[in-house]
Structures are given as C-alpha cells and as structure tokens.
Design a protein around this motif. Structure first.
Motif, PDB file in Angstrom:
ATOM      1  N   LYS A  92       0.856  -1.171   0.000  1.00 17.97           N
ATOM      2  CA  LYS A  92       0.000   0.000   0.000  1.00 17.97           C
ATOM      3  C   LYS A  92       0.897   1.227   0.000  1.00 17.97           C
TER       4      LYS A  92
ATOM      5  N   SER B 239       1.168   5.844  -0.610  1.00 15.08           N
ATOM      6  CA  SER B 239       0.593   7.168  -0.858  1.00 15.08           C
ATOM      7  C   SER B 239       1.722   8.104  -1.241  1.00 15.08           C
TER       8      SER B 239
ATOM      9  N   TYR C 255      -2.210  11.047  -3.834  1.00 12.67           N
ATOM     10  CA  TYR C 255      -2.734   9.836  -4.462  1.00 12.67           C
ATOM     11  C   TYR C 255      -2.476   8.701  -3.481  1.00 12.67           C
ATOM     12  N   THR C 256      -3.530   7.990  -3.057  1.00 14.94           N
ATOM     13  CA  THR C 256      -3.410   6.966  -2.020  1.00 14.94           C
ATOM     14  C   THR C 256      -4.040   5.673  -2.480  1.00 14.94           C
ATOM     15  N   ASP C 257      -3.328   4.572  -2.270  1.00 16.58           N
ATOM     16  CA  ASP C 257      -3.817   3.220  -2.536  1.00 16.58           C
ATOM     17  C   ASP C 257      -3.609   2.428  -1.241  1.00 16.58           C
ATOM     18  N   ASP C 258      -4.685   2.292  -0.432  1.00 13.15           N
ATOM     19  CA  ASP C 258      -4.506   1.740   0.908  1.00 13.15           C
ATOM     20  C   ASP C 258      -5.818   1.144   1.411  1.00 13.15           C
TER      21      ASP C 258
ATOM     22  N   HIS D  81     -10.786  -1.453   0.722  1.00 21.59           N
ATOM     23  CA  HIS D  81      -9.665  -0.932  -0.059  1.00 21.59           C
ATOM     24  C   HIS D  81     -10.128   0.286  -0.835  1.00 21.59           C
ATOM     25  N   HIS D  82      -9.283   1.306  -0.870  1.00 21.95           N
ATOM     26  CA  HIS D  82      -9.664   2.502  -1.629  1.00 21.95           C
ATOM     27  C   HIS D  82      -8.458   3.058  -2.393  1.00 21.95           C
ATOM     28  N   ILE D  83      -8.738   3.565  -3.567  1.00 26.25           N
ATOM     29  CA  ILE D  83      -7.770   4.329  -4.346  1.00 26.25           C
ATOM     30  C   ILE D  83      -8.327   5.739  -4.445  1.00 26.25           C
ATOM     31  N   THR D  84      -7.644   6.685  -3.823  1.00 24.78           N
ATOM     32  CA  THR D  84      -8.186   8.036  -3.661  1.00 24.78           C
ATOM     33  C   THR D  84      -7.238   9.090  -4.203  1.00 24.78           C
TER      34      THR D  84
ATOM     35  N   SER E  46     -12.730   8.629  -5.119  1.00 19.21           N
ATOM     36  CA  SER E  46     -12.262   7.338  -4.626  1.00 19.21           C
ATOM     37  C   SER E  46     -12.959   6.184  -5.330  1.00 19.21           C
TER      38      SER E  46
END
Length: 427
Positions: free
Chosen positions: A104, A106, A125-128, A159-162, A184
């Motif tokens: 994960k 960011s 940009y976050t993938d967590d 899980h989110h990609i934001t 997201s």
C-alpha cells in the motif's frame, strides 16, 4: 516497540555528544540554553510523529503496525522539511502487509500560500486500506499517538484508491481548518452488497467534499527561544461536514455526513497527575450511504469464546466489551468519562495509576435492509460498560478490566467481561 525506543535513545546520545564544549561560565550557560532548546525542538517533532533528519522527517506511523487482516504491516514514510524548502513539500509512504501480501502506498505534495496563516494547498494519491465504519477528522493528522492499540484487533477493512486536493488554513490562532475534494474507488475486502434502486453494488465510486474545523479556544502559546509552543486547553471542539455527489466525476451516491467531537479535561493538581477527562463524539449520515462510510462505536473486543482468548491490548477511547462488527449506525453518539486518580507513590520507579472509566453509546439506522451479507445490530437501546485501569505497573504496561451491563448485557457472565493489557508511554 522497545527496539525502536533503543534506536531513538542511541540517536539522542550521539546528538548530545556532538554539542559544543564550553570554556567559560557565560559560554556554559549559553550552550546549556541552546542544548535545551534543541532538545525541546527535537522531542516536539518526535511528539508530532516525526524523527527529524537534515532534509527529510521520517514518519514514525509507518514503521510497524499489526491488524487481523494484514498481520504485520511495516514500511517507511516521510516528508521533506524546511531545510529543503519552506514553500514546497513532498510526503508519502509505502507499506507491506505480510498476511494479505499486498503493498500500500501514498504520494503527495504541497505548496504554501501564506506563512502567517499556515495556508497550504496539497495534492495526494493513495492506494490503501481503511477500517469500515471509521470516521476520521481531516485535522486529526496534525496529532499523533505512538501506539494505537485498538488497531491490533481490527479485521473489517475496505480498499480505496483516492485522489485528493485539499486546502489547510489556520483561520485564527485557535481555529484550524482543512477543506478537501476527493475521488475514490472503494472495494470491500469482505462479502458485502449495498442495494440501492434495485441495484446491488459491490464496488463504489465516491466523489466527496469535506470541511473539517478544529477549534481550541482555550489553548495557550508560549515562546521558548525561537520556538512557539502551543499548550492544549479544554474544552476543544472538532466538526467535520462531508457531502458525496452522485454523477459528479462518476460518483455513485448522494449522501451527507456530519461528525462532531468535544473533549474536556479538569485537573485537580498543578502537576496534572489527577484529573477527569470527558469525551463526547457523535455523527449522522443521511442519504444512500454504504456501510463503509457509516459508523461503528469504537469496539475493541475480539470474537472469541473465553476471557483469556480475548485478552489483548485496551484502546484509548474504545469500548472494551463491545465485539468487533457487532453494531453499526447511521446516527450515533458516545460519551466516555475517565477519572485518573493520583499515582500510588510505592517507590521511585514504581508509581502505578488507577483510572475509573464509564462509557455509553446510542445509535440507530434507517434502511438497514440495504446492507446485505453482513450481520449486525443497532444501538437503539443504549450500550453501557464500566471498568478501571491500573496503568504503568511495569515498563509502561498495566491492566484493564471492563464489564458490559444494561440493555445489551449478554446471558453468559464471562461474555460481558473484558480483561486486557494497557500501554502508556510519555516522552
């Protein structure tokens, strides 16, 4: 934890050894004052969650964590500091979960518009992962806790990609604000379907606007050398408003959320050893809100049969007898009261402290049938627990005991009891 404490102590010793050696009394006083200011600045940064280096401050939150879904979660994070640039900054982290075998990360950056008002524009940009039912205040990222024991037992994540853009601004010395617009993609890590307009959603797209305000009207400020030290005053207040937009950047749902928290602390001695602390938290979600963005009530009890099997680490403001994923709400309120007795002066290095605790939660949910494949109750009858902690028995560790009573009291006595470790450390 002890390993990182040893590293921290080692670095402090090296840094202290590099101080100037004075030759005169006046020089001695000057060097002592400079060293004191340096140490104050160093530990202030550590208290904010960062280990300072010349150009990059290492973010201590990402070194080591553990939860039921990822197992051991470890990685590295950091941000650039003023030695590199006072107008621009970059930040980010990368972590790996040894149980789910996934990375994960960011990455983000920002630029300052005003130094006096601490105004920054940030992009990220976050993938967590995020815990389902949790509600985080944007302004809380300014505050840090070395050890978050409740995280050890969490197992329900999404899980989110934001992608987000935000504006930080200090409106007054006592009022912090942050505004954020985000987009997201959300996927649950567990079986769940959200039924809206005869459609079953397993994945969601969210376009969200948030405004968060942190008001500390009783804080005080003290200048120490070139540092301005802010001392926390009570009560303080946090408010956050969130709006999700359907059909804006392909958003799936319209819903609105309002979250509120206030903390009050009453000291009974000048040293602050004996005090009472009260925390009121509430939230409401209206519209078509999936379970991921609704509320739990800070549960911290593992779903196992015996007291010993459930023995873990007590949280800071969590319900120790409430089982994980037992309750969800679209409107709720919790009230927690803690009374810290004066530490028992048994010995110079042995001064345990007893804390008396009472907690209450109430909530409810509209359209509960929309949430499929997940079983839970609501808090409409009111949930109560009481207990006590004996902290700092040995190396910061103590013991916690809590009992569940009232409307949600369970038939088996043992199922209402929670016994756990506590862990408290201060710099």
């Amino acid at each position: 934890m002890q390993k990182y404490g040893a590293y921290l102590f080692f670095f402090v010793c090296i840094w202290s050894a590099q101080s100037q050696i004075p030759t005169q009394v006046g020089d001695t006083l000057t060097v002592i004052e400079q060293d004191s200011l340096k140490r104050s600045k160093f530990f202030k940064q550590i208290g904010n969650g960062f280990f300072p280096t010349k150009y990059i401050d290492i973010d201590l939150r990402y070194l080591f964590k553990f939860n039921q879904y990822e197992g051991v979660r470890t990685g590295l994070g950091g941000r650039t500091n003023n030695n590199l640039s006072e107008r621009y900054r970059m930040d980010g982290y990368v972590v790996y979960g040894f149980k789910d075998h996934n990375f994960k990360y960011s990455i983000g950056g920002g630029f300052r518009l005003s130094k006096d008002s601490e105004t920054w524009v940030n992009l990220s940009y976050t993938d967590d992962l995020q815990e389902t039912g949790s509600s985080n205040f944007l302004t809380d990222k300014r505050f840090f806790s070395f050890f978050e024991p409740r995280l050890l037992n969490i197992n329900l994540f999404h899980h989110h990609i934001t992608k987000a853009i935000s504006l930080e601004h200090r409106i007054t010395p006592y009022l912090l604000s942050e505004t954020q617009i985000s987009r997201s993609n959300v996927t649950t890590t567990y079986n769940y379907e959200f039924f809206v307009d005869d459609t079953a959603f397993k994945e969601f797209r969210m376009t969200m606007a948030k405004v968060s305000l942190q008001w500390n009207p009783f804080n005080t400020f003290e200048t120490v050398g070139d540092l301005e030290v802010e001392k926390e005053g009570f009560p303080n207040f946090t408010l956050q408003l969130s709006q999700s937009f359907k059909d804006v950047l392909d958003g799936d749902f319209n819903f609105f959320k309002a979250d509120f928290r206030t903390i009050y602390k009453l000291n009974y001695d000048d040293a602050g050893h004996s005090f009472t602390e009260a925390t009121l938290t509430s939230g409401i979600a209206t519209g078509k809100t999936p379970l991921t963005h609704l509320y739990h009530a800070y549960p911290n009890n593992i779903n196992k049969e015996t007291i010993l099997q459930r023995f873990s680490v007590a949280g800071i403001n969590s319900f120790e007898t409430m089982y994980f994923n037992e309750f969800f709400s679209d409107r709720f309120a919790t009230f927690q009261l803690k009374h810290y007795l004066k530490p028992f002066n048994i010995g110079k290095r042995f001064q345990p402290q007893m804390v008396l605790i009472s907690r209450f939660a109430i909530g409810n949910m509209h359209d509960i049938e929309r949430h499929q494949e997940v079983d839970f109750e609501t808090l409409n009858k009111g949930y109560s627990e009481a207990g006590f902690e004996i902290n700092k028995i040995l190396f910061g560790f103590g013991l916690s005991f809590a009992y569940r009573y009232g409307a949600y009291h369970l038939p088996e006595f043992a199922d209402n009891v929670a016994a756990k470790f506590t862990f408290n450390i201060t710099l």
